[in-house]
Design a protein around this motif. Structure first.
Motif, PDB file in Angstrom:
ATOM      1  N   UNK A 148       0.689  -1.534   0.213  1.00  0.00           N
ATOM      2  CA  UNK A 148       0.077  -0.181  -0.115  1.00  0.00           C
ATOM      3  C   UNK A 148       0.676   1.280  -0.308  1.00  0.00           C
ATOM      4  N   UNK A 149       1.986   0.885  -0.314  1.00  0.00           N
ATOM      5  CA  UNK A 149       2.642   2.067  -0.029  1.00  0.00           C
ATOM      6  C   UNK A 149       2.669   3.470  -1.789  1.00  0.00           C
ATOM      7  N   UNK A 150       2.985   4.854  -1.811  1.00  0.00           N
ATOM      8  CA  UNK A 150       2.677   5.178  -2.944  1.00  0.00           C
ATOM      9  C   UNK A 150       4.132   5.102  -3.203  1.00  0.00           C
TER      10      UNK A 150
ATOM     11  N   UNK B 282       7.145   7.926  -2.507  1.00  0.00           N
ATOM     12  CA  UNK B 282       6.274   9.494  -2.767  1.00  0.00           C
ATOM     13  C   UNK B 282       5.916  10.164  -1.093  1.00  0.00           C
ATOM     14  N   UNK B 283       5.532   9.094   0.160  1.00  0.00           N
ATOM     15  CA  UNK B 283       5.674  10.618   0.676  1.00  0.00           C
ATOM     16  C   UNK B 283       6.210  11.648   1.743  1.00  0.00           C
ATOM     17  N   UNK B 284       5.920  12.517   2.236  1.00  0.00           N
ATOM     18  CA  UNK B 284       6.863  13.376   2.070  1.00  0.00           C
ATOM     19  C   UNK B 284       8.041  12.393   3.889  1.00  0.00           C
ATOM     20  N   UNK B 285       8.895  12.905   3.928  1.00  0.00           N
ATOM     21  CA  UNK B 285       9.758  13.225   4.756  1.00  0.00           C
ATOM     22  C   UNK B 285      10.308  10.614   4.403  1.00  0.00           C
ATOM     23  N   UNK B 286       9.722  11.069   3.573  1.00  0.00           N
ATOM     24  CA  UNK B 286      10.689   9.469   3.375  1.00  0.00           C
ATOM     25  C   UNK B 286      12.470   9.893   2.764  1.00  0.00           C
ATOM     26  N   UNK B 287      12.783   8.733   3.027  1.00  0.00           N
ATOM     27  CA  UNK B 287      13.976   9.042   2.786  1.00  0.00           C
ATOM     28  C   UNK B 287      14.033   9.419   0.614  1.00  0.00           C
TER      29      UNK B 287
END
Length: 107
Positions: free
Chosen positions: A15-17, A32-37
């Motif tokens: 379920x990760x984008x 895609x999420x903010x703060x992701x490495x």
């Protein structure tokens, strides 16, 4: 890196984008999420580690949106002799938008 206009969104089996994009002629993926490495994967590595990926429908510039291009692709594929040159061109542009790196057009 902010998503570009031609970037493609995909969701993995958990379920990760992911944002998919072309970089130096190769397809890459980034969470895609903010703060992701800011780790970049080659697309084949991403699919192997987190696949399968489900692609979101691309942003289309065809009048009528996704349903219109789906109908046009269906017509060109199933009955090409009745398709107009413009319909064939729309299908070619759509295919190129998926297959060619960002900003490139075929010769």
């Amino acid at each position: 890196m902010k998503p570009g206009a031609n970037d493609q969104a995909a969701v993995d089996r958990d379920g990760r984008e992911w944002t998919l994009f072309a970089l130096d002629g190769r397809m890459k993926g980034r969470l895609a999420r903010e703060g992701a490495a800011a780790i970049l994967y080659d697309l084949d590595e991403l699919v192997e580690m987190h696949g399968p990926l489900v692609l979101s429908p691309p942003r289309l510039t065809v009048t009528g949106g996704f349903a219109a291009i789906a109908d046009t692709v269906g017509l060109v594929a199933s009955d090409p002799e009745t398709a107009s040159i413009e319909q064939i061109r729309q299908v070619a542009v759509f295919a190129q938008s998926i297959l060619l790196p960002q900003g490139r057009q075929s010769a």
